[in-house]
Design an enzyme around this catalytic site. Structure first.
Site, short mmCIF file in Angstrom:
data_model
loop_
_atom_site.label_atom_id
_atom_site.label_comp_id
_atom_site.label_asym_id
_atom_site.label_seq_id
_atom_site.Cartn_x
_atom_site.Cartn_y
_atom_site.Cartn_z
N THR A 178 0.88 -1.19 0.00
CA THR A 178 0.00 0.00 0.00
C THR A 178 0.90 1.22 0.00
OG1 THR A 178 -0.04 0.14 2.40
CG2 THR A 178 -1.75 -1.20 1.37
N LYS A 224 -15.59 16.50 11.14
CA LYS A 224 -16.56 16.50 12.23
C LYS A 224 -16.82 17.94 12.63
CE LYS A 224 -15.72 11.92 14.00
NZ LYS A 224 -14.32 11.52 13.99
N TRP A 255 -21.07 14.62 11.20
CA TRP A 255 -20.08 14.27 10.18
C TRP A 255 -20.47 14.90 8.85
CZ3 TRP A 255 -18.73 8.33 10.70
CH2 TRP A 255 -18.09 8.13 11.93
P1 ADP Z 1 -3.70 3.02 -1.58
O1 ADP Z 1 -4.18 2.72 -0.19
O2 ADP Z 1 -2.42 2.40 -1.94
O3 ADP Z 1 -3.91 4.44 -2.00
P2 ADP Z 1 -5.86 1.45 -2.45
O4 ADP Z 1 -6.29 1.26 -3.84
O5 ADP Z 1 -5.64 0.29 -1.62
O6 ADP Z 1 -4.62 2.29 -2.59
O7 ADP Z 1 -6.86 2.45 -1.72
C1 ADP Z 1 -8.02 1.97 -1.21
C2 ADP Z 1 -8.89 3.12 -0.77
O8 ADP Z 1 -9.28 3.93 -1.88
C3 ADP Z 1 -10.20 2.66 -0.17
O9 ADP Z 1 -10.06 2.29 1.16
C4 ADP Z 1 -11.06 3.90 -0.35
O10 ADP Z 1 -10.83 4.85 0.66
C5 ADP Z 1 -10.58 4.47 -1.65
N1 ADP Z 1 -11.49 4.07 -2.72
C6 ADP Z 1 -11.37 3.04 -3.57
N2 ADP Z 1 -12.39 3.03 -4.44
C7 ADP Z 1 -13.18 4.08 -4.13
C8 ADP Z 1 -14.39 4.61 -4.67
N3 ADP Z 1 -14.99 4.09 -5.72
N4 ADP Z 1 -14.92 5.69 -4.06
C9 ADP Z 1 -14.32 6.27 -3.00
N5 ADP Z 1 -13.18 5.83 -2.47
C10 ADP Z 1 -12.61 4.75 -3.02
#
Ligand code: ADP
Length: 542
Positions: A186, A438, A443
């Site tokens: 990540t 917040k 929220w």
């Molecule tokens: P990194 O953490 O490396 O940036 P990830 O692809 O694992 O990449 O990120 C995942 C995060 O991206 C999710 O937990 C969420 O917060 C966000 N995310 C993924 N898809 C969506 C979406 N369609 N809408 C909003 N947020 C999203």
């Protein structure tokens, strides 16, 4: 009593064997780092991935040894997907957009033994190689003619020489389907990056689930373009799904700009494309500015960050269906997808858009729930917020070599997202837990605030962040980039919220910047934005 059915392990090698046998002449088209277009087929990919497997044997790599890549989407990277994992080694795709010392850190943490890289990343590899303690072999993804001279890298060989000297036959080994197949770190905005280690079983099940009509809807009649990088969560599993279905695969290489992507879609007759919103924003800006259209594209899968309503509308104008997806590195990544149900078909367009803009329904294989601050599961009423938790066949159990608190809670993975789920099972992300604003005990969804700004014709991109407030704890402000040549004042942008949201959800101020910082996966980097605006003070009236 057990069923009397054969039990074959689910192995990645079976995907490429299948693609070669049943779709051998199926096309794989890549834009290369060299700039030209390269044409190959599933049978070429199969043959050369066997040569990769043999080349790894020749280096003496053992079962589960890690082979890293720093590469764009291209056929050689695809061959490594199958050759490395199929032969029992672990493919470690590294995101080249990470800071150099973080790349060295993860290469050491993963204990990578070989690094295969596109020549465009040579300066990066040269900068880190002395810090990479376990890498013994460097492979440049090119032929001898393009091999950099005097690189200073130990045992550097061109990919074409490396695999070219190997025979093209190879018996893929059979082993436990739970064996590790690939890994992805990540981005680690706080602390060191953490790795999800996928298995053969999780990858195959994810590929099956990804292919079905309500998910990516892949078939041998399709042509798919993953703009989402192969260095990030296996390009959402598309390389595997494409081999499983035999669809034509188009790989864009390093050219991610709107002009290049549009040209590739048109010349290769792409029917489905997948990527993050920032990529589609560039594509749509190019298409609209040049009055272009899409002649074959039917569907875009948009995920990784929220799809703004304006993007859904823009694609609808071009008769392209948007599939909104949610997922994470930790979920392989597909978790939910926003395909419509039969009952939505007769809805007026605005109501259908309301459904499509949610992050969608869980795909079979993933189970989800939202948990309130009191630790109880929250109702699926489309209004109650909760921490999103998931579990399933391709959700991590823990991070690779992780010590300390488990990311699981009662067997559920804590996503770090805040969401609602409606009675039809459509999940909607309101925020990352760390981005939630917040205000006065309530929220405010930063995504909701951003979506309104992005529907303004003069706004190219916008991010909402919370800033400290003496009375309300935090108040939202909107940080935006104007479209080139467009004029818009802060007061006008704030005025645009009137009638669209309640007064308390309206940002207190608008700040215009030249660019919003993007993270290594093309998402808005709010931590950096907060840092940029650390001296910012709310207007006295707020
Ligand atoms: P990194 O953490 O490396 O940036 P990830 O692809 O694992 O990449 O990120 C995942 C995060 O991206 C999710 O937990 C969420 O917060 C966000 N995310 C993924 N898809 C969506 C979406 N369609 N809408 C909003 N947020 C999203």
């Amino acid at each position: 009593m057990l069923g009397s059915i054969q039990n074959h392990p689910l192995l990645i090698s079976s995907l490429i064997t299948f693609a070669e046998r049943h779709h051998g002449d199926g096309e794989v088209v890549s834009r290369r780092v060299e700039g030209d277009i390269h044409r190959s087929s599933w049978s070429d990919v199969a043959r050369r991935s066997r040569q990769v497997a043999r080349a790894l044997d020749a280096l003496g790599l053992q079962f589960s040894d890690r082979v890293a890549t720093l590469a764009w989407n291209g056929y050689r990277h695809l061959e490594l997907y199958f050759g490395v994992s199929g032969s029992g080694r672990v493919l470690h795709t590294i995101n080249p957009r990470l800071p150099a010392d973080q790349i060295a850190w993860i290469a050491n943490h993963a204990e990578d033994r070989v690094l295969c890289f596109d020549v465009s990343f040579l300066p990066l590899v040269q900068a880190i190689h002395s810090k990479c303690e376990t890498i013994q072999h460097y492979v440049a993804l090119c032929d001898d003619a393009n091999l950099p001279a005097d690189s200073g890298l130990p045992n550097l060989v061109s990919y074409e020489r490396w695999i070219g000297r190997e025979p093209t036959d190879y018996d893929w080994p059979t082993f436990d389907e739970n064996a590790a197949s690939s890994m992805c770190y990540t981005s680690g905005t706080t602390g060191h990056p953490k790795a999800a280690l996928y298995s053969h079983r999780s990858t195959i099940l994810h590929a099956y689930a990804g292919a079905v009509p309500d998910v990516l809807d892949l078939s041998a009649a399709d042509c798919i373009l993953p703009v989402v990088p192969m260095f990030h969560v296996n390009a959402w599993g598309i390389p595997y799904g494409a081999a499983l279905t035999g669809c034509k695969l188009v790989l864009p290489g390093p050219a991610m700009d709107g002009k290049s992507i549009h040209a590739l879609i048109e010349t290769e007759q792409v029917t489905c494309a997948a990527g993050v919103p920032t990529i589609w924003q560039m594509l749509l800006t190019h298409v609209d500015a040049n009055k272009l259209s899409f002649s074959t594209l039917r569907r875009t899968v948009i995920g990784g960050a929220a799809c703004p309503p304006a993007m859904l509308e823009a694609f609808a104008r071009h008769h392209v269906e948007v599939r909104h997806a949610w997922g994470m590195t930790e979920t392989s990544p597909i978790g939910t997808l926003g395909a419509l149900k039969r009952k939505h078909m007769g809805l007026p367009p605005e109501e259908r858009a309301g459904v499509l803009l949610k992050q969608g329904r869980a795909v079979f294989g993933v189970d989800m729930r939202i948990v309130s601050t009191d630790g109880r599961e929250a109702a699926w009423d489309g209004k109650t917020f909760g921490d999103l938790q998931v579990r399933g066949h391709w959700v991590i159990q823990d991070y690779f070599k992780h010590e300390g608190r488990s990311p699981l809670d009662d067997g559920w993975f804590r996503t770090g997202d805040v969401a609602t789920i409606d009675p039809d099972g459509y999940m909607q992300i309101t925020d990352r837990t760390k981005d939630v604003i917040k205000s006065g005990g309530e929220w405010i969804s930063s995504i909701g605030v951003e979506n309104i700004a992005m529907s303004h014709p003069a706004i190219q991109i916008a991010a909402c962040i919370g800033v400290p407030h003496p009375k309300w704890d935090e108040r939202p402000i909107i940080v935006a980039v104007r479209r080139p040549g467009m004029d818009l004042s802060a007061a006008e942008l704030i005025g645009f919220y009137e009638g669209k949201v309640a007064k308390w959800q309206t940002p207190d101020d608008a700040v215009f910047v030249d660019a919003i910082p993007l993270g290594p996966t093309g998402k808005m980097l709010k931590s950096k934005l907060r840092e940029m605006l650390r001296d910012y003070a709310l207007p006295a009236s707020a």
